[in-house]
Design a protein around this motif. Sequence first.
Motif, PDB file in Angstrom:
ATOM      1  N   ASP A 127       8.666   4.526  17.476  1.00  0.00           N
ATOM      2  CA  ASP A 127       9.912   3.880  17.064  1.00  0.00           C
ATOM      3  C   ASP A 127       9.655   2.463  16.559  1.00  0.00           C
ATOM      4  O   ASP A 127      10.584   1.652  16.467  1.00  0.00           O
ATOM      5  N   LEU A 128       8.415   2.152  16.223  1.00  0.00           N
ATOM      6  CA  LEU A 128       8.092   0.809  15.772  1.00  0.00           C
ATOM      7  C   LEU A 128       8.697   0.540  14.402  1.00  0.00           C
ATOM      8  O   LEU A 128       8.848   1.437  13.577  1.00  0.00           O
ATOM      9  N   ARG A 129       9.006  -0.736  14.162  1.00  0.00           N
ATOM     10  CA  ARG A 129       9.436  -1.190  12.842  1.00  0.00           C
ATOM     11  C   ARG A 129       8.189  -1.565  12.046  1.00  0.00           C
ATOM     12  O   ARG A 129       7.333  -2.311  12.529  1.00  0.00           O
ATOM     13  N   ILE A 130       8.105  -1.080  10.807  1.00  0.00           N
ATOM     14  CA  ILE A 130       6.966  -1.362   9.946  1.00  0.00           C
ATOM     15  C   ILE A 130       7.473  -1.971   8.647  1.00  0.00           C
ATOM     16  O   ILE A 130       8.324  -1.393   7.968  1.00  0.00           O
ATOM     17  N   THR A 131       6.945  -3.163   8.319  1.00  0.00           N
ATOM     18  CA  THR A 131       7.226  -3.783   7.027  1.00  0.00           C
ATOM     19  C   THR A 131       5.939  -3.798   6.209  1.00  0.00           C
ATOM     20  O   THR A 131       4.880  -4.193   6.710  1.00  0.00           O
ATOM     21  N   TRP A 132       6.032  -3.360   4.961  1.00  0.00           N
ATOM     22  CA  TRP A 132       4.896  -3.308   4.045  1.00  0.00           C
ATOM     23  C   TRP A 132       5.015  -4.450   3.048  1.00  0.00           C
ATOM     24  O   TRP A 132       6.087  -4.697   2.503  1.00  0.00           O
ATOM     25  N   TYR A 133       3.878  -5.115   2.798  1.00  0.00           N
ATOM     26  CA  TYR A 133       3.853  -6.191   1.812  1.00  0.00           C
ATOM     27  C   TYR A 133       3.506  -5.612   0.443  1.00  0.00           C
ATOM     28  O   TYR A 133       2.591  -4.794   0.309  1.00  0.00           O
ATOM     29  N   ASP A 134       4.216  -6.038  -0.577  1.00  0.00           N
ATOM     30  CA  ASP A 134       4.023  -5.606  -1.961  1.00  0.00           C
ATOM     31  C   ASP A 134       2.666  -6.095  -2.467  1.00  0.00           C
ATOM     32  O   ASP A 134       2.542  -7.231  -2.932  1.00  0.00           O
ATOM     33  N   SER A 135       1.650  -5.222  -2.372  1.00  0.00           N
ATOM     34  CA  SER A 135       0.294  -5.612  -2.757  1.00  0.00           C
ATOM     35  C   SER A 135      -0.445  -4.424  -3.372  1.00  0.00           C
ATOM     36  O   SER A 135      -0.676  -4.385  -4.573  1.00  0.00           O
ATOM     37  N   MET A 136      -0.784  -3.424  -2.570  1.00  0.00           N
ATOM     38  CA  MET A 136      -1.489  -2.243  -3.068  1.00  0.00           C
ATOM     39  C   MET A 136      -0.541  -1.353  -3.874  1.00  0.00           C
ATOM     40  O   MET A 136       0.649  -1.245  -3.573  1.00  0.00           O
ATOM     41  N   ILE A 137      -1.084  -0.691  -4.885  1.00  0.00           N
ATOM     42  CA  ILE A 137      -0.328   0.303  -5.647  1.00  0.00           C
ATOM     43  C   ILE A 137      -1.000   1.655  -5.477  1.00  0.00           C
ATOM     44  O   ILE A 137      -2.021   1.783  -4.786  1.00  0.00           O
ATOM     45  N   THR A 138      -0.469   2.679  -6.097  1.00  0.00           N
ATOM     46  CA  THR A 138      -0.917   4.053  -5.841  1.00  0.00           C
ATOM     47  C   THR A 138      -2.345   4.314  -6.297  1.00  0.00           C
ATOM     48  O   THR A 138      -2.963   5.277  -5.848  1.00  0.00           O
ATOM     49  N   THR A 139      -2.900   3.482  -7.169  1.00  0.00           N
ATOM     50  CA  THR A 139      -4.294   3.645  -7.575  1.00  0.00           C
ATOM     51  C   THR A 139      -5.268   3.069  -6.556  1.00  0.00           C
ATOM     52  O   THR A 139      -6.485   3.205  -6.716  1.00  0.00           O
ATOM     53  N   GLY A 140      -4.764   2.391  -5.537  1.00  0.00           N
ATOM     54  CA  GLY A 140      -5.609   1.710  -4.571  1.00  0.00           C
ATOM     55  C   GLY A 140      -5.940   0.292  -4.955  1.00  0.00           C
ATOM     56  O   GLY A 140      -6.541  -0.449  -4.160  1.00  0.00           O
ATOM     57  N   GLN A 141      -5.567  -0.128  -6.153  1.00  0.00           N
ATOM     58  CA  GLN A 141      -5.797  -1.502  -6.583  1.00  0.00           C
ATOM     59  C   GLN A 141      -4.786  -2.445  -5.934  1.00  0.00           C
ATOM     60  O   GLN A 141      -3.704  -2.025  -5.516  1.00  0.00           O
ATOM     61  N   ILE A 142      -5.150  -3.728  -5.881  1.00  0.00           N
ATOM     62  CA  ILE A 142      -4.231  -4.767  -5.419  1.00  0.00           C
ATOM     63  C   ILE A 142      -3.564  -5.361  -6.654  1.00  0.00           C
ATOM     64  O   ILE A 142      -4.197  -6.071  -7.442  1.00  0.00           O
ATOM     65  N   ARG A 143      -2.301  -5.038  -6.841  1.00  0.00           N
ATOM     66  CA  ARG A 143      -1.528  -5.489  -7.993  1.00  0.00           C
ATOM     67  C   ARG A 143      -0.115  -5.817  -7.517  1.00  0.00           C
ATOM     68  O   ARG A 143       0.698  -4.924  -7.301  1.00  0.00           O
ATOM     69  N   TRP A 144       0.170  -7.101  -7.334  1.00  0.00           N
ATOM     70  CA  TRP A 144       1.482  -7.491  -6.843  1.00  0.00           C
ATOM     71  C   TRP A 144       2.531  -7.176  -7.908  1.00  0.00           C
ATOM     72  O   TRP A 144       2.452  -7.649  -9.049  1.00  0.00           O
ATOM     73  N   GLN A 145       3.536  -6.404  -7.545  1.00  0.00           N
ATOM     74  CA  GLN A 145       4.535  -5.949  -8.500  1.00  0.00           C
ATOM     75  C   GLN A 145       5.756  -6.855  -8.560  1.00  0.00           C
ATOM     76  O   GLN A 145       6.488  -6.850  -9.540  1.00  0.00           O
ATOM     77  N   ASN A 146       6.020  -7.587  -7.486  1.00  0.00           N
ATOM     78  CA  ASN A 146       7.172  -8.503  -7.432  1.00  0.00           C
ATOM     79  C   ASN A 146       8.503  -7.776  -7.563  1.00  0.00           C
ATOM     80  O   ASN A 146       9.525  -8.397  -7.845  1.00  0.00           O
ATOM     81  N   GLU A 147       8.477  -6.486  -7.359  1.00  0.00           N
ATOM     82  CA  GLU A 147       9.665  -5.644  -7.412  1.00  0.00           C
ATOM     83  C   GLU A 147       9.303  -4.294  -6.813  1.00  0.00           C
ATOM     84  O   GLU A 147       8.127  -3.986  -6.585  1.00  0.00           O
TER      85      GLU A 147
END
Length: 766
Positions: free
Chosen positions: A264-284
């Motif tokens: 029942d933990l709360r999990i927040t994800w930071y906008d960083s990784m994308i589906t290719t595994g690269q680190i690409r901040w999307q800002n949306e």
Amino acid sequence: MNRPTDNQQRLTLSRRTMLVSAAGAGLAAVIGPPAAHAAGPASIRRGTGAGAGAENTAPHAFYWYPETPPDGSPEPGIVWRGLLDWDPATDPDVPFNTASVPLAARFTPAPANTNARAEQGGIQSLVAFAGTAGNPAQGGATSSYYAFAHWAYVDELVFWGGSWWEGIILAPNAPVVDAAHRAGVPVLGNVFLPPVVYGGDLKWHQELVQQDNDGRFPVADKLIEVAELLGFDGWFINSETEGGDPALADATRAFLTYLQDTSDLRITWYDSMITTGQIRWQNELNEHNEVFLQDGESRTSDAMFLNFWWNGSMLANSADRARALGRSPYELFSGIDTEARGHTTPVRWDAVFPAGQDHVTSLGIYRPEWTWRSLPGDHEPAAFHDRDDRYWVGPTGDPSTAEPGTDWPGLAAFVADRPAATGLPFASAFGTGHGTGYWVDGVQVGERPWNHLGVQDIHPSRRWVVRGADSSPRLDFAVAYQGGESVAFDAGPEASVVELFRFDARIDRRTVVEVVHRGDVELEIGVAVTAESAGEPPSYTFLPAEQVRRAGDWTVSRVRLGELAGHPLHVLALRFTAGSAGTWHLGQVSVLNGPARPPKPVRNLRVQHEWVDDDGAQHVRLVWDRADDVHHYELYVRHGRRRRFLGATGSGAYYVPDLLGGADAGSADAGSAADGGAGAAAGAGAVVEVIAVSGLYTRAPRTTTTLTTPPSPPPPPGAPPPPPPGGPPPPPPPPPPPPPPPPPPGRGGGGGARRPHRILPTITCR
């Protein structure tokens, strides 16, 4: 990605610093590792929390790597350990890091002003209270601390920290969790996978999301175990290590889904990784990162923190995409970075909170503790709260008058307060969790600065709504009835009405309100039994307060609410006047449905560990069984005819450094008013007293334990060994070396070699 603007470049540096610095490490620490990490044999210490044989230390908040630490050796004071090997059953720091306050329910009254919105966008606050290593588990002997009290505006707190050279998984300390939970705010620990340029290693991401042959994620299981054992609410996952591929992204998504499905933990994800595994901040929120929030029918995370380079159209598109996924747009926290400029940070408020319209998303605030860290000088508590009020409430200091239109109008201009659902009985002494002294029933028992958020009280959710004469409410740390402060007001012939607390309760025929105050003032208690509309003042019934007794310099006044029995209790306020201009203080407010009874005495008080350090100071770790009806515990030590206040803690464990040091400083004669005149401890052993204090500030009889005499410290280098049993005496020691030459002119002298008298801080709180 388009080339960033100058402002985006500034944010890039700030964000990089933020994600690595782990609560205040300097830029040099970000650019390169400490020298001790550059070479040397591997030193991996696992499974003990404080390290093997490290009971002889102060307790600290926990931090780990997923499995394997970096190559090299840790700096002194840092313990490298892997979470997979951590065994809480063998870790002596667990009692000190276990939160004791359950998460309170909250309610949302009509907003204080017509601009704020209820049940829409909220605030996630990312706060670095201290560094990763050496983060105290029980407060400390300084009043300089981020003693945040505007919890009513916060939906979620992230205990920010982590670095490659200390540990990348950081659990929150218990005082912060207890203060937040008392106000109804969940707290998340932090998992930080740093960029390679700042020491990140892709193996840590791979270890984090590893899956065994049974389909389980062992590190996820340990994250669940840690949060449930220590009593906090979830994790903020921040993946920024480059080099990933689609397989790693898929494993990460499965890891997040596993956390959702098995806890029942709360999990927040930071906008960083994308589906290719690269680190690409999307800002949306878009097609490249949405699977880390919602993957088809599977809920991957509870919220996403959007990187800082957003604009109005990006947030509007993000809100639409969240709805299309079946999620609320208010589960997106649009990030702003206030670490460097605080309430002078430029923000596109209208992109998140457009005037006269529904909120677009929620707001994520990085490092609001700027209000504390940027203070000049000694970080005086009153100066911190003045600055924090400006940040959260706005330039008027009154949430009912906060409105957009200035560069930083305060968060109260946009977000409705959500108080804890306070029932009856209730009491608050306005404790913030730090101070420059400590008081018990109006008597000062401690004279040293301290901090411990676990003893913080519920505060008015609208500090301060004032109508009529401006009485300038403010926290005063020089005068208190309980704890470390009181509320000071200006008063004069013109009446002032100050809103205090909001309730989700009902009045019965026994309900009384008691206020403890100091100063020449005529008081009335205002009671609102009907809910008001947004921006409108409550409709109060004012009842005169009757003085019923004296408590030293303080007066206890009472109002009986029996004539309002059966009505809901919505708001409590004070109306006051004075014959001439002056200042008065409010020390405590209680709403009771009968006599306030003391809690039961402490049970099973015992010494977990005690030792003497090389300077001869005696250190003690105490533990006991914590009771549910206790707000906090107060500790004293008696030695001979002296009784001295040690500190206060919200948990069932307390660490005392230098138990008898400074026995003449800040102490009181045995039998002081602070404890009803009990006699001195018998014998030469020190006696520690622990007193349970209820949420109504009634106190139980003390429970004591007499400490044994611990082993003497080791002899100094060069001292002769003791003679063997029955053997001849050792030869005489060599003559002392000649005295050093006098210091050169202008450099001063150090005096003799006599060690200064050690003074135990009046409060060393946990």
